[in-house]
Scaffold this active site. Structure first.
Site, PDB file in Angstrom:
ATOM      1  N   LYS A  14      60.113  52.923  26.944  1.00 40.33           N
ATOM      2  CA  LYS A  14      60.120  54.399  26.912  1.00 40.33           C
ATOM      3  C   LYS A  14      61.184  54.844  25.923  1.00 40.33           C
ATOM      4  O   LYS A  14      62.328  54.378  25.998  1.00 40.33           O
ATOM      5  CB  LYS A  14      60.444  54.924  28.328  1.00 40.33           C
ATOM      6  N   ALA A  96      69.471  49.766  29.080  1.00 39.40           N
ATOM      7  CA  ALA A  96      69.434  49.935  27.632  1.00 39.40           C
ATOM      8  C   ALA A  96      68.877  51.280  27.177  1.00 39.40           C
ATOM      9  O   ALA A  96      68.724  51.522  25.980  1.00 39.40           O
ATOM     10  CB  ALA A  96      68.608  48.802  27.012  1.00 39.40           C
ATOM     11  N   ILE A  98      65.855  52.436  27.506  1.00 40.58           N
ATOM     12  CA  ILE A  98      64.443  52.441  27.118  1.00 40.58           C
ATOM     13  C   ILE A  98      63.536  52.170  28.327  1.00 40.58           C
ATOM     14  O   ILE A  98      62.402  51.728  28.187  1.00 40.58           O
ATOM     15  CB  ILE A  98      64.146  51.476  25.946  1.00 40.58           C
ATOM     16  N   GLY A  99      64.088  52.471  29.500  1.00 38.46           N
ATOM     17  CA  GLY A  99      63.249  52.565  30.703  1.00 38.46           C
ATOM     18  C   GLY A  99      62.734  51.265  31.256  1.00 38.46           C
ATOM     19  O   GLY A  99      61.773  51.281  32.035  1.00 38.46           O
ATOM     20  N   GLY A 101      63.384  49.010  33.718  1.00 38.55           N
ATOM     21  CA  GLY A 101      63.103  48.942  35.156  1.00 38.55           C
ATOM     22  C   GLY A 101      62.149  50.033  35.608  1.00 38.55           C
ATOM     23  O   GLY A 101      61.254  49.802  36.435  1.00 38.55           O
ATOM     24  N   SER A 102      62.303  51.239  35.056  1.00 37.74           N
ATOM     25  CA  SER A 102      61.439  52.364  35.451  1.00 37.74           C
ATOM     26  C   SER A 102      60.003  52.110  35.003  1.00 37.74           C
ATOM     27  O   SER A 102      59.048  52.396  35.729  1.00 37.74           O
ATOM     28  CB  SER A 102      61.915  53.667  34.806  1.00 37.74           C
ATOM     29  N   SER A 103      59.840  51.578  33.791  1.00 40.66           N
ATOM     30  CA  SER A 103      58.500  51.322  33.280  1.00 40.66           C
ATOM     31  C   SER A 103      57.837  50.196  34.078  1.00 40.66           C
ATOM     32  O   SER A 103      56.635  50.252  34.369  1.00 40.66           O
ATOM     33  CB  SER A 103      58.582  50.972  31.792  1.00 40.66           C
ATOM     34  N   ASP A 124      63.287  58.467  36.186  1.00 42.26           N
ATOM     35  CA  ASP A 124      62.512  58.141  34.980  1.00 42.26           C
ATOM     36  C   ASP A 124      61.161  57.509  35.299  1.00 42.26           C
ATOM     37  O   ASP A 124      60.385  57.238  34.379  1.00 42.26           O
ATOM     38  CB  ASP A 124      63.303  57.142  34.114  1.00 42.26           C
TER      39      ASP A 124
HETATM   40  O1  C5P Z   1      67.126  58.382  39.475  1.00 39.78           O
HETATM   41  P1  C5P Z   1      67.862  57.210  38.946  1.00 39.78           P
HETATM   42  O2  C5P Z   1      68.353  56.299  40.050  1.00 39.78           O
HETATM   43  O3  C5P Z   1      67.136  56.450  37.899  1.00 39.78           O
HETATM   44  O4  C5P Z   1      69.143  57.787  38.212  1.00 39.78           O
HETATM   45  C1  C5P Z   1      70.290  57.002  38.015  1.00 39.78           C
HETATM   46  C2  C5P Z   1      71.491  57.921  37.953  1.00 39.78           C
HETATM   47  O5  C5P Z   1      71.461  58.672  36.735  1.00 39.78           O
HETATM   48  C3  C5P Z   1      71.574  58.936  39.052  1.00 39.78           C
HETATM   49  O6  C5P Z   1      72.212  58.413  40.185  1.00 39.78           O
HETATM   50  C4  C5P Z   1      72.404  60.030  38.404  1.00 39.78           C
HETATM   51  O7  C5P Z   1      73.763  59.679  38.429  1.00 39.78           O
HETATM   52  C5  C5P Z   1      71.959  59.965  36.948  1.00 39.78           C
HETATM   53  N1  C5P Z   1      70.918  60.949  36.623  1.00 39.78           N
HETATM   54  C6  C5P Z   1      71.253  62.283  36.518  1.00 39.78           C
HETATM   55  N2  C5P Z   1      70.302  63.210  36.201  1.00 39.78           N
HETATM   56  C7  C5P Z   1      69.039  62.829  35.972  1.00 39.78           C
HETATM   57  C8  C5P Z   1      68.664  61.469  36.059  1.00 39.78           C
HETATM   58  C9  C5P Z   1      69.645  60.550  36.397  1.00 39.78           C
HETATM   59  O8  C5P Z   1      72.424  62.660  36.718  1.00 39.78           O
HETATM   60  N3  C5P Z   1      68.115  63.752  35.663  1.00 39.78           N
END
Ligand code: C5P
Length: 272
Positions: A14, A96, A98-99, A101-103, A124
């Protein structure tokens, strides 16, 4: 869902072509305005029904990737109610921007047709459910599909540092920044896309450079490549990219950069 266990499911890289941070919610999450595209390069997953869930990791970036229920792939499979022997070929660097784990998690949910649990696995993950250009707003949960991108090539470069997303958001001093223009035009040529992107930013780039100064070297090295445009960081870094109007230019750029920086991960790819 295909039942052919030999056919891999693709989890593309990504790329945030731009990423404006426009505010912060009371729960700490940041409000974003981002154009997200996907590469024709990424991780691959194979699924086989099994009495016990297992996760095997192969590929050049397998090292350090957990093979238990802390891995988003495992958690996505549990959310999808699927007990599987999963093989994940990790071709993308992790931590990194580029997503990776999310992808991977989105690929699991797509395969088992459980897209509705995407947001519970990470901000993501929803955008990664569809591998096409989208505008992402809110905390990553408001998505609008964009018209198909024109043929557009990129060189991705990562200097081998892992960045923690929360750490980079914390290092961002100014949380209220301008959004992108309300209308994103349909780009006919790569030049159109590049010209439009030149007015946009990644607001996480400066804080990420504070966390990992080598990112500035990556930006400078990409900027020096012949034919490189719209050079910037993706996501919360440390991967940076440059855009190119032709595939030949991207290939040549990646080759030159790899000779100059043999320790960096460098990849040319098409974006869509
Ligand atoms: O949702 P995810 O676990 O992937 O996000 C990792 C961390 O990135 C969150 O705990 C938060 O600290 C930060 N984050 C954020 N705003 C977003 C996405 C992620 O602050 N829109």
């Amino acid at each position: 869902m295909t039942s052919d266990t030999t056919v891999p499911v693709f989890a593309p890289a990504k790329i945030n072509l731009c990423l404006h941070v426009t505010g912060q919610r009371a729960d700490g999450y940041h409000l974003l305005d981002s154009v997200v595209a996907f590469a024709d390069f990424g991780d691959r997953l194979w699924f086989e029904p099994s009495d016990n869930m297992t996760l095997s990791i192969t590929g050049p970036f397998a090292q350090g990737v957990p093979t238990n229920d802390t891995n988003l792939v495992w958690r996505a499979a549990v959310h999808a109610g699927a007990s599987q022997a999963i093989t994940l070929e990790k071709n993308l660097p992790h931590g990194a921007g580029i997503g990776g784990g999310s992808s991977d998690a989105a690929a699991v949910l797509r395969h088992f047709e459980r897209p509705e649990v995407a947001a519970s696995l990470g901000a993501d993950v929803p955008v990664c459910l569809q591998s096409c250009a989208q505008r992402m707003q809110g905390i990553g949960d408001e998505l609008a599909q964009l018209p198909s991108l024109p043929p557009l090539w990129a060189v991705l470069a990562n200097p081998g540092v892992h960045l923690s997303t929360p750490q980079v958001f914390t290092a961002l001093n100014q949380k209220q920044n301008s959004a992108m223009p309300s209308e994103i035009p349909a780009f006919v040529t790569a030049r159109d896309a590049i010209t439009w992107l030149d007015q946009t930013r990644n607001d996480l780039q400066i804080p990420a450079i504070r966390c990992a100064p080598v990112i500035e070297n990556v930006i400078n090295a990409l900027t020096a490549v012949a034919g490189a445009h719209a050079v910037r960081m993706s996501g919360s870094g440390a991967t940076c990219f440059a855009l190119f109007e032709t595939q030949d230019a991207a290939r040549a750029g990646a080759k030159t950069l790899a000779q100059e920086y043999p320790d960096w991960w460098i990849k040319d790819c098409a974006l869509s």
